[in-house]
Scaffold this motif. Structure first.
Motif, short mmCIF file in Angstrom:
data_model
loop_
_atom_site.label_atom_id
_atom_site.label_comp_id
_atom_site.label_asym_id
_atom_site.label_seq_id
_atom_site.Cartn_x
_atom_site.Cartn_y
_atom_site.Cartn_z
N MET A 223 27.50 28.89 15.32
CA MET A 223 26.64 29.74 16.14
C MET A 223 25.92 28.92 17.21
N ILE A 224 25.44 27.74 16.83
CA ILE A 224 24.74 26.89 17.81
C ILE A 224 25.71 26.40 18.87
N HIS A 225 26.91 26.02 18.44
CA HIS A 225 27.94 25.62 19.41
C HIS A 225 28.21 26.74 20.42
N GLU A 226 28.31 27.97 19.90
CA GLU A 226 28.69 29.10 20.74
C GLU A 226 27.71 29.32 21.89
N TYR A 227 26.43 29.10 21.61
CA TYR A 227 25.41 29.43 22.62
C TYR A 227 24.64 28.21 23.11
N ALA A 228 25.19 27.02 22.90
CA ALA A 228 24.50 25.80 23.32
C ALA A 228 24.26 25.78 24.83
N ASP A 229 25.21 26.31 25.60
CA ASP A 229 25.05 26.25 27.06
C ASP A 229 23.86 27.08 27.54
N GLU A 230 23.47 28.11 26.77
CA GLU A 230 22.35 28.95 27.18
C GLU A 230 21.01 28.22 27.03
N LEU A 231 21.00 27.14 26.24
CA LEU A 231 19.76 26.38 26.05
C LEU A 231 19.45 25.49 27.25
N PHE A 232 20.42 25.35 28.17
CA PHE A 232 20.24 24.46 29.33
C PHE A 232 20.65 25.23 30.59
N PRO A 233 19.86 26.23 30.98
CA PRO A 233 20.22 27.09 32.12
C PRO A 233 20.38 26.28 33.40
N GLY A 234 21.40 26.62 34.13
CA GLY A 234 21.66 25.95 35.40
C GLY A 234 22.39 24.64 35.26
N MET A 235 22.65 24.22 34.03
CA MET A 235 23.37 22.97 33.79
C MET A 235 24.68 23.29 33.07
N THR A 236 25.59 22.36 33.15
CA THR A 236 26.88 22.54 32.49
C THR A 236 26.94 21.68 31.23
N VAL A 237 27.26 22.33 30.12
CA VAL A 237 27.43 21.60 28.86
C VAL A 237 28.88 21.11 28.79
N LYS A 238 29.05 19.82 28.91
CA LYS A 238 30.39 19.23 28.88
C LYS A 238 30.89 19.02 27.46
N GLY A 239 29.97 18.94 26.52
CA GLY A 239 30.37 18.74 25.12
C GLY A 239 29.18 18.87 24.20
N CYS A 240 29.41 19.37 22.99
CA CYS A 240 28.35 19.53 21.99
C CYS A 240 28.94 19.12 20.65
N TYR A 241 28.34 18.12 20.00
CA TYR A 241 28.96 17.52 18.82
C TYR A 241 27.92 17.37 17.72
N GLN A 242 28.27 17.83 16.53
CA GLN A 242 27.32 17.75 15.42
C GLN A 242 27.30 16.34 14.83
N PHE A 243 26.13 15.97 14.31
CA PHE A 243 25.99 14.68 13.63
C PHE A 243 24.82 14.76 12.66
N ARG A 244 24.78 13.83 11.75
CA ARG A 244 23.61 13.66 10.89
C ARG A 244 23.52 12.20 10.46
N VAL A 245 22.31 11.78 10.17
CA VAL A 245 22.07 10.41 9.73
C VAL A 245 21.52 10.43 8.31
N THR A 246 22.00 9.51 7.49
CA THR A 246 21.51 9.35 6.11
C THR A 246 20.58 8.14 6.09
N ARG A 247 19.41 8.32 5.48
CA ARG A 247 18.39 7.28 5.49
C ARG A 247 18.13 6.73 4.08
N ASN A 248 17.48 5.60 4.05
CA ASN A 248 16.98 5.03 2.79
C ASN A 248 15.94 6.01 2.22
N ALA A 249 16.22 6.53 1.01
CA ALA A 249 15.31 7.51 0.41
C ALA A 249 14.71 7.00 -0.88
N ASP A 250 14.84 5.70 -1.14
CA ASP A 250 14.28 5.13 -2.36
C ASP A 250 12.83 4.72 -2.08
#
Length: 702
Positions: A223-250
């Motif tokens: 859903m976020i991918h589908e409408y990512a371009d609407e979050l930046f009006p007047g600009m062109t979204v060339k790419g949108c890529y998911q990521f996440r980082v895992t941290r030290n949780a000890d």
């Protein structure tokens, strides 16, 4: 004298059992366990939704592995504390080996998802819809859902000098967006970050009316991918890529430098979400320039990057299992068994006075343990309750009973372990709740986690106090008791009652270590006693007598215990080890461990019992308890092990333990090189699954 005679008379070469060649690295062994869990996703003897469950568990296990184990290795490097373990590997070597093994396994995980599980789910009319597959009606529904639920919560962050790279929460879903053009202020940064709202589900079920039949789900990321371009009006979204980082949780708490462990822990809990970065996962179509940019921002290396062909957090797919009403695709529910002398008695105390009771969960019910505390809370004859709590659950019926007991005027003392990893916040809440009810709450002993599973109820009967005891191998957690295999032991044996009382006195008071008569007690006697029992079995073998050791635990890493088992094997003792997870002992080595077999059972339930059996010249000796065969449990924790002395219970436990050694379908045999090979029935051999046998024997109905 001939050369042949000289060779025959020459003493056998002395084998150095401390040599690193006889030990497997614990972290790599831990990863092997996670790989065995992943393999269950391919096992068609499991129902389909349970196979998906195993895939999700693998993801969650791997997250924790990076949050804790990889974090520990990284800290050793950062603070120049490099120290090789018994296996001789230094932290950097281990980290390199982890990367190689994890890269292969994570790639395999996504192949299993995309090539095996998703097609199998499709055939069962369970769909995870990609954007290209949405119907017009579904697309309209997604538009409405996005506008009502996602857009009000989402906050895109353009990257420029006044909008630095954000501090992202551990394991949160995020998107890196490549932009072209200028914004309303004339800025031309080229990059933005979209953090997915944490309060929203990661997978959304669409209404049945527009699902085209079956169960249909859409990922929040789609859903976020589908409408990512609407979050930046007047600009062109060339790419949108998911990521996440895992941290030290000890969490790191200076226990010696704080006057209030609870307050110190509360202060540290928030930092868990923002610990040092350990791993970066990105979509596999993310351009290298963007993944390199993220690596730099997180101060990570190429070895810390994983490109994945699918959602970056497969563990969240577990959410859908409870939303699918397909009992044909899950294990058949069963009713846990209940011993007759408990089932037909009005009072649990009457049942315990009649005979000692041994329960094997989940095949047998955990209810008697809960009932014992509920009854104690209301019984006027009960004067005091003492209990340890390690993991118990936020809505624990046992905690409810302890609260009721305190409010009813009982002397309630609870030793609650605040440092139970990832349950710290919940345990702080439970501690406060118990204190507000009037219970005395202590947090164990500085430097030693309280991992023992004990409950002691003091009841006034006629002119004396009678002690009733529960001891177990698992936590006081009703949910775990339905999914983990664990023993519960209920008794009013006077000596065991006195021993448990002594252990509680040591936990809540201060003073020199006191002797206990029947229990083994870490960190004082458990390690020493286990080695003595191993050595006794070795002496039996050296005297030409039959000798057998069977030990079942979740992990075996303690070097001195391993050396004792090696010596027993060298003397001819048959050693059968059922070790679910990490095992540093290397079996099948000529002259060292050829009499040792190590097997891991992976099945419907998580194996969690800890049992130590010794043939003892035909006078079988069995202990069960809370401790794994690891340094932390034997030397740096408060643990207890209790003897099983009743002949009928002893025979029963022997039979149950033996069933695991006979398993030829869910058993994985450890090889000398540290890998595992699944045991399969030979031609003409009956299929034996230990968990199925126990279910058929102990459960009320299957």
């Amino acid at each position: 004298m001939s050369e042949e005679q000289i060779i025959e008379q020459a003493p056998a070469p002395v084998i150095d059992l401390t040599s690193s060649e006889y030990y497997i690295n614990r972290e790599l062994s831990h990863l092997q366990f996670n790989i065995r869990v992943l393999e269950q996703a391919l096992d068609e003897s499991h129902p389909l939704l349970d196979r998906l469950f195993f895939l999700c568990i693998f993801s969650k296990n791997l997250d924790e592995f990076y949050e804790v184990r990889v974090a520990s290795l990284t800290r050793q490097l950062a603070f120049n504390r490099e120290q090789a373990g018994a296996d001789g590997m230094h932290p950097q070597q281990v980290l390199n080996a982890i990367h190689t093994l994890c890269s292969e396994t994570v790639e395999r995980q996504y192949r299993i998802l995309n090539d095996t599980l998703l097609p199998a789910l499709e055939r069962e009319n369970i769909h995870f819809l990609r954007r290209r597959d949405w119907t017009e009606e579904q697309r309209q529904w997604v538009r409405s859902y996005y506008d009502d639920n996602i857009l009000p919560l989402i906050s895109p962050i353009g990257l420029d000098p006044s909008h630095p790279f954000p501090r992202l929460v551990n394991k949160s879903l995020n998107f890196i967006v490549e932009l072209e053009g200028k914004d309303a202020f004339g800025r031309e940064t080229g990059l933005a970050i979209i953090p997915a709202p944490r309060s929203l589900p990661r997978i959304i079920r669409i209404p049945d009316a527009i699902s085209s039949g079956g169960d249909c789900f859409i990922f929040l990321s789609s859903m976020i991918h589908e409408y990512a371009d609407e979050l930046f009006p007047g600009m062109t979204v060339k790419g949108c890529y998911q990521f996440r980082v895992t941290r030290n949780a000890d969490l790191e708490i200076d226990e010696d430098g704080t006057n209030d462990l609870a307050s110190a822990l509360e202060d540290e809990l928030h930092s868990r979400n923002f610990g040092e970065e350990m791993r970066l996962e990105v979509a596999d179509n993310c351009p290298e320039a963007l993944s390199d940019f993220l690596l730099r921002k997180f101060s990570l290396e190429k070895n810390d990057l994983y490109k994945v062909n699918g959602p970056v957090n497969l563990g969240r797919m577990m959410e859908v299992i409870g939303q699918i009403n397909r009992p044909d695709l899950q294990y058949t529910p069963f009713t846990p068994g209940l011993p007759k002398h408990i089932k037909f008695k009005k009072s649990i105390f009457e049942s315990i006075r009649e005979k000692d009771t041994l329960l094997l969960h989940p095949f047998e019910s955990f209810t008697p343990v809960v009932d014992m505390l509920r009854e104690a809370a209301k019984d006027p004859a009960v004067k005091a309750i003492k209990q340890t709590l390690y993991r118990t659950g936020a809505k624990s019926e046992i905690v409810n009973a302890l609260v009721d007991a305190a409010r009813n005027g009982k002397e309630v003392t609870v030793v609650i372990e605040l440092r139970a990893r990832f349950d710290e916040e919940e345990n702080l809440y439970l501690a406060n709740r118990l204190q507000e009810a009037g219970a005395v709450v202590v947090y164990g002993v500085v430097g030693y986690k309280t991992h023992a599973k004990m409950a002691l109820i003091v009841r006034k009967e006629e002119d004396r106090y009678k002690r009733y005891v529960h001891m177990g191998t698992g936590n006081y957690h009703a949910g775990n008791a339905r999914a983990y295999t664990d023993y519960s032991f209920l008794t009013c044996n006077d000596v065991i009652g006195e021993d448990v009382h002594t252990v509680f006195q040591q936990l809540t008071g201060m003073g020199a270590a006191q002797k206990v008569r029947k229990l083994f007690h870490a960190p004082f006697t458990l390690h020493k006693k286990l080695i003595e029992l191993i050595d006794r079995e070795r002496a039996q073998a050296e005297a030409g007598q039959p000798a057998l050791i069977r030990m079942k635990a979740n992990g075996l890493t303690e070097p001195r215990l391993i050396r004792a088992l090696y010596k027993a094997s060298q003397a001819g003792v048959r050693v059968e080890l059922i070790i679910r997870g990490m095992c540093c002992l290397r079996p099948g080595v000529a002259g060292v461990s050829e009499n040792i077999e190590v097997r891991s059972i992976i099945g419907r339930f998580l194996e969690h019992t800890r049992v130590y059996y010794f043939l003892n010249g035909g006078k079988d000796e069995i202990y069960a308890g809370s401790a794994d065969l690891m340094e932390r449990n034997l030397l740096r924790r408060v643990e207890t092990a209790f003897p099983v002395e009743n002949p009928k219970l002893k025979e029963r436990m022997k039979t149950e333990l033996e069933s695991y050694t006979l398993d030829n379908s869910q058993a994985w045999i450890l090889q000398p090189d540290g890998t595992y090979v699944r045991r399969t029935p030979q031609e003409g051999e009956a299929v034996i699954r230990a968990q199925t046998m126990l279910l058929e024997t102990l459960a009320a109905s299957v």
